[in-house]
Write a protein that holds these residues in place. Structure first.
Motif, PDB file in Angstrom:
ATOM      1  N   PHE A  38      -3.858   5.651  10.971  1.00 44.80           N
ATOM      2  CA  PHE A  38      -2.622   6.410  11.183  1.00 44.80           C
ATOM      3  C   PHE A  38      -1.617   5.574  11.977  1.00 44.80           C
ATOM      4  O   PHE A  38      -0.417   5.555  11.665  1.00 44.80           O
ATOM      5  CB  PHE A  38      -2.935   7.723  11.911  1.00 44.80           C
ATOM      6  CG  PHE A  38      -1.708   8.525  12.267  1.00 44.80           C
ATOM      7  CD1 PHE A  38      -0.845   8.981  11.279  1.00 44.80           C
ATOM      8  CD2 PHE A  38      -1.415   8.823  13.595  1.00 44.80           C
ATOM      9  CE1 PHE A  38       0.289   9.720  11.602  1.00 44.80           C
ATOM     10  CE2 PHE A  38      -0.287   9.558  13.926  1.00 44.80           C
ATOM     11  CZ  PHE A  38       0.565  10.006  12.933  1.00 44.80           C
ATOM     12  N   GLU A  39      -2.103   4.848  12.985  1.00 47.11           N
ATOM     13  CA  GLU A  39      -1.215   3.984  13.787  1.00 47.11           C
ATOM     14  C   GLU A  39      -0.624   2.873  12.913  1.00 47.11           C
ATOM     15  O   GLU A  39       0.548   2.515  13.051  1.00 47.11           O
ATOM     16  CB  GLU A  39      -1.979   3.382  14.978  1.00 47.11           C
ATOM     17  CG  GLU A  39      -2.288   4.376  16.083  1.00 47.11           C
ATOM     18  CD  GLU A  39      -1.065   5.134  16.588  1.00 47.11           C
ATOM     19  OE1 GLU A  39      -0.002   4.504  16.777  1.00 47.11           O
ATOM     20  OE2 GLU A  39      -1.157   6.360  16.764  1.00 47.11           O
ATOM     21  N   GLU A  40      -1.452   2.347  12.011  1.00 50.78           N
ATOM     22  CA  GLU A  40      -0.970   1.295  11.098  1.00 50.78           C
ATOM     23  C   GLU A  40       0.136   1.849  10.191  1.00 50.78           C
ATOM     24  O   GLU A  40       1.135   1.176   9.931  1.00 50.78           O
ATOM     25  CB  GLU A  40      -2.139   0.774  10.251  1.00 50.78           C
ATOM     26  CG  GLU A  40      -1.771  -0.414   9.386  1.00 50.78           C
ATOM     27  CD  GLU A  40      -2.940  -0.943   8.560  1.00 50.78           C
ATOM     28  OE1 GLU A  40      -2.728  -1.209   7.368  1.00 50.78           O
ATOM     29  OE2 GLU A  40      -4.056  -1.078   9.113  1.00 50.78           O
ATOM     30  N   MET A  41      -0.048   3.077   9.726  1.00 46.39           N
ATOM     31  CA  MET A  41       0.969   3.715   8.881  1.00 46.39           C
ATOM     32  C   MET A  41       2.282   3.852   9.650  1.00 46.39           C
ATOM     33  O   MET A  41       3.360   3.576   9.116  1.00 46.39           O
ATOM     34  CB  MET A  41       0.495   5.099   8.417  1.00 46.39           C
ATOM     35  CG  MET A  41      -0.614   5.066   7.397  1.00 46.39           C
ATOM     36  SD  MET A  41      -1.219   6.719   6.965  1.00 46.39           S
ATOM     37  CE  MET A  41       0.018   7.243   5.773  1.00 46.39           C
ATOM     38  N   LYS A  42       2.176   4.257  10.912  1.00 50.74           N
ATOM     39  CA  LYS A  42       3.381   4.429  11.743  1.00 50.74           C
ATOM     40  C   LYS A  42       4.109   3.103  11.937  1.00 50.74           C
ATOM     41  O   LYS A  42       5.336   3.034  11.833  1.00 50.74           O
ATOM     42  CB  LYS A  42       2.999   5.018  13.105  1.00 50.74           C
ATOM     43  CG  LYS A  42       2.744   6.520  13.061  1.00 50.74           C
ATOM     44  CD  LYS A  42       2.489   7.083  14.440  1.00 50.74           C
ATOM     45  CE  LYS A  42       3.776   7.113  15.254  1.00 50.74           C
ATOM     46  NZ  LYS A  42       3.559   7.610  16.624  1.00 50.74           N
ATOM     47  N   LYS A  88       0.831  -1.209   0.000  1.00 53.00           N
ATOM     48  CA  LYS A  88       0.000   0.000   0.000  1.00 53.00           C
ATOM     49  C   LYS A  88       0.864   1.257   0.000  1.00 53.00           C
ATOM     50  O   LYS A  88       1.754   1.397   0.830  1.00 53.00           O
ATOM     51  CB  LYS A  88      -0.905   0.025   1.235  1.00 53.00           C
ATOM     52  CG  LYS A  88      -1.823  -1.175   1.373  1.00 53.00           C
ATOM     53  CD  LYS A  88      -2.611  -1.104   2.671  1.00 53.00           C
ATOM     54  CE  LYS A  88      -3.493  -2.307   2.877  1.00 53.00           C
ATOM     55  NZ  LYS A  88      -2.770  -3.470   3.418  1.00 53.00           N
ATOM     56  N   GLY A  89       0.564   2.174  -0.921  1.00 50.55           N
ATOM     57  CA  GLY A  89       1.222   3.481  -0.936  1.00 50.55           C
ATOM     58  C   GLY A  89       0.438   4.456  -0.072  1.00 50.55           C
ATOM     59  O   GLY A  89      -0.675   4.154   0.371  1.00 50.55           O
ATOM     60  N   THR A  90       1.002   5.641   0.161  1.00 46.97           N
ATOM     61  CA  THR A  90       0.327   6.632   1.018  1.00 46.97           C
ATOM     62  C   THR A  90      -1.040   7.023   0.459  1.00 46.97           C
ATOM     63  O   THR A  90      -1.972   7.282   1.216  1.00 46.97           O
ATOM     64  CB  THR A  90       1.173   7.918   1.174  1.00 46.97           C
ATOM     65  OG1 THR A  90       1.502   8.404  -0.120  1.00 46.97           O
ATOM     66  CG2 THR A  90       2.422   7.680   1.967  1.00 46.97           C
ATOM     67  N   ASN A  91      -1.162   7.039  -0.888  1.00 45.59           N
ATOM     68  CA  ASN A  91      -2.441   7.454  -1.494  1.00 45.59           C
ATOM     69  C   ASN A  91      -3.582   6.497  -1.140  1.00 45.59           C
ATOM     70  O   ASN A  91      -4.734   6.911  -1.011  1.00 45.59           O
ATOM     71  CB  ASN A  91      -2.309   7.606  -3.016  1.00 45.59           C
ATOM     72  CG  ASN A  91      -1.694   6.390  -3.687  1.00 45.59           C
ATOM     73  OD1 ASN A  91      -1.148   5.504  -3.038  1.00 45.59           O
ATOM     74  ND2 ASN A  91      -1.769   6.342  -5.000  1.00 45.59           N
ATOM     75  N   ILE A  92      -3.258   5.202  -0.958  1.00 47.76           N
ATOM     76  CA  ILE A  92      -4.278   4.210  -0.569  1.00 47.76           C
ATOM     77  C   ILE A  92      -4.803   4.538   0.837  1.00 47.76           C
ATOM     78  O   ILE A  92      -6.008   4.545   1.082  1.00 47.76           O
ATOM     79  CB  ILE A  92      -3.675   2.777  -0.565  1.00 47.76           C
ATOM     80  CG1 ILE A  92      -3.209   2.378  -1.967  1.00 47.76           C
ATOM     81  CG2 ILE A  92      -4.649   1.771   0.018  1.00 47.76           C
ATOM     82  CD1 ILE A  92      -4.237   1.804  -2.870  1.00 47.76           C
ATOM     83  N   TYR A  93      -3.872   4.814   1.751  1.00 46.77           N
ATOM     84  CA  TYR A  93      -4.257   5.177   3.125  1.00 46.77           C
ATOM     85  C   TYR A  93      -5.083   6.469   3.112  1.00 46.77           C
ATOM     86  O   TYR A  93      -6.083   6.585   3.827  1.00 46.77           O
ATOM     87  CB  TYR A  93      -3.008   5.359   3.998  1.00 46.77           C
ATOM     88  CG  TYR A  93      -2.339   4.063   4.381  1.00 46.77           C
ATOM     89  CD1 TYR A  93      -2.771   3.338   5.486  1.00 46.77           C
ATOM     90  CD2 TYR A  93      -1.282   3.551   3.635  1.00 46.77           C
ATOM     91  CE1 TYR A  93      -2.163   2.136   5.849  1.00 46.77           C
ATOM     92  CE2 TYR A  93      -0.670   2.349   3.985  1.00 46.77           C
ATOM     93  CZ  TYR A  93      -1.114   1.650   5.087  1.00 46.77           C
ATOM     94  OH  TYR A  93      -0.523   0.465   5.443  1.00 46.77           O
ATOM     95  N   GLY A  94      -4.653   7.413   2.282  1.00 45.94           N
ATOM     96  CA  GLY A  94      -5.366   8.692   2.182  1.00 45.94           C
ATOM     97  C   GLY A  94      -6.795   8.512   1.700  1.00 45.94           C
ATOM     98  O   GLY A  94      -7.725   9.112   2.246  1.00 45.94           O
ATOM     99  N   ALA A  95      -6.981   7.656   0.675  1.00 43.17           N
ATOM    100  CA  ALA A  95      -8.332   7.414   0.129  1.00 43.17           C
ATOM    101  C   ALA A  95      -9.241   6.797   1.185  1.00 43.17           C
ATOM    102  O   ALA A  95     -10.417   7.163   1.308  1.00 43.17           O
ATOM    103  CB  ALA A  95      -8.247   6.508  -1.099  1.00 43.17           C
ATOM    104  N   ASN A 122       6.094   2.271   8.995  1.00 37.96           N
ATOM    105  CA  ASN A 122       7.026   3.344   8.604  1.00 37.96           C
ATOM    106  C   ASN A 122       6.603   4.059   7.317  1.00 37.96           C
ATOM    107  O   ASN A 122       7.435   4.413   6.482  1.00 37.96           O
ATOM    108  CB  ASN A 122       8.460   2.804   8.447  1.00 37.96           C
ATOM    109  CG  ASN A 122       9.044   2.401   9.785  1.00 37.96           C
ATOM    110  OD1 ASN A 122       8.841   3.089  10.785  1.00 37.96           O
ATOM    111  ND2 ASN A 122       9.733   1.278   9.818  1.00 37.96           N
ATOM    112  N   ILE A 123       5.293   4.221   7.153  1.00 39.14           N
ATOM    113  CA  ILE A 123       4.770   4.975   6.006  1.00 39.14           C
ATOM    114  C   ILE A 123       4.495   6.394   6.486  1.00 39.14           C
ATOM    115  O   ILE A 123       3.690   6.609   7.399  1.00 39.14           O
ATOM    116  CB  ILE A 123       3.497   4.316   5.428  1.00 39.14           C
ATOM    117  CG1 ILE A 123       3.851   2.939   4.861  1.00 39.14           C
ATOM    118  CG2 ILE A 123       2.861   5.188   4.358  1.00 39.14           C
ATOM    119  CD1 ILE A 123       2.675   2.064   4.533  1.00 39.14           C
ATOM    120  N   ILE A 124       5.207   7.344   5.900  1.00 37.47           N
ATOM    121  CA  ILE A 124       5.101   8.738   6.351  1.00 37.47           C
ATOM    122  C   ILE A 124       3.996   9.448   5.565  1.00 37.47           C
ATOM    123  O   ILE A 124       4.040   9.487   4.328  1.00 37.47           O
ATOM    124  CB  ILE A 124       6.449   9.473   6.177  1.00 37.47           C
ATOM    125  CG1 ILE A 124       7.527   8.774   7.020  1.00 37.47           C
ATOM    126  CG2 ILE A 124       6.340  10.940   6.571  1.00 37.47           C
ATOM    127  CD1 ILE A 124       8.941   9.078   6.605  1.00 37.47           C
TER     128      ILE A 124
END
Length: 248
Positions: free
Chosen positions: A208-212, A183-190, A215-217
């Protein structure tokens, strides 16, 4: 792109179909008064037999759609004897860019060729924008037919999640999200943007916790979505925590 047009102005020979395609592409990118003037003049002077060259005509359609001249783009499209999927994609994309979403779906339903990953993305975007019964039916049918390997294409998957969230189908959007391997950041954003749209902003903090953990900024778009989630959720301790994480 300006340099391409500068070079063209110095040419003393008639452009062939390859030169025309390059010039149409440059005019589409520039999309200013000079580009419109040159692009339309080239099109008026284009030999009739070039219209059946898919590359040249598709470049012309893309350029005209960028200029907002949908009528002229449609004329070129209709004048072509044989059309490939790239030509259909360019025309549908042009309709979407000009906010003619019903026309985009009308043309999509006329395609009798194998569709590409680009077609999927454009049509999902059109369905998300339209968001009526017809769009929901077409979008969900297309998703059901989508090849499994397309799920790991971040551009397609982002458009799917965005579409499903606009439809209010949070559960299907979450299933799609979980099925994506990388998953790229855009997927999390959507996904987070969809939670905000559907009144489930509190779920953004878990994402957001999953991104952290991975290590996805977040980029600027994701931070703005998270700030939006803070204002909608009213969870003050989470909001302070998010604000403290934003890089200065």
């Amino acid at each position: 792109a300006e340099k391409v047009l500068d070079l063209f102005d110095e040419m003393k020979i008639e452009p062939n179909q390859f030169t025309l395609s390059t010039l149409f592409n440059a005019c589409a990118v520039l999309n200013n008064n000079r580009a419109m003037k040159i692009g339309k003049k080239l099109l008026d002077e284009m030999p009739e037999n070039y219209r059946n060259d898919n590359i040249t005509s598709t470049s012309a359609i893309d350029m005209l759609m960028k200029f907002g001249d949908v009528e002229s783009a449609e004329r070129i499209f209709k004048s072509m004897k044989t059309k490939n999927i790239i030509t259909y994609n360019a025309t549908i994309k042009g309709y979407v860019a000009n906010e003619m979403f019903e026309k985009a779906l009308d043309l999509f339903e006329q395609i009798h060729l194998s569709v590409t990953s680009v077609t999927y993305t454009i049509v999902f975007n059109a369905c998300a924008k339209l968001c009526n019964d017809r769009a929901m039916k077409i979008g969900k049918e297309l998703l059901a037919k989508m090849p499994e390997n397309y799920r790991n294409n971040n551009i397609i998957s982002t458009s799917v999640i965005d579409m499903l969230m606009k439809f209010g189908d949070v559960e299907s959007a979450e299933r799609m999200f979980r099925s994506i391997k990388a998953k790229g950041t855009n997927i999390y954003g959507a996904l987070m943007n969809g939670y905000n749209l559907n009144g489930e902003s509190w779920k953004c903090f878990k994402i957001f916790e999953e991104m952290k953990e991975k290590n996805i900024i977040p980029d600027e778009i994701e931070w703005n979505i998270l700030i939006g989630a803070c204002s909608k959720s009213g969870m003050l301790h989470h909001c302070q925590y998010i604000v403290n994480q934003i890089p200065l």
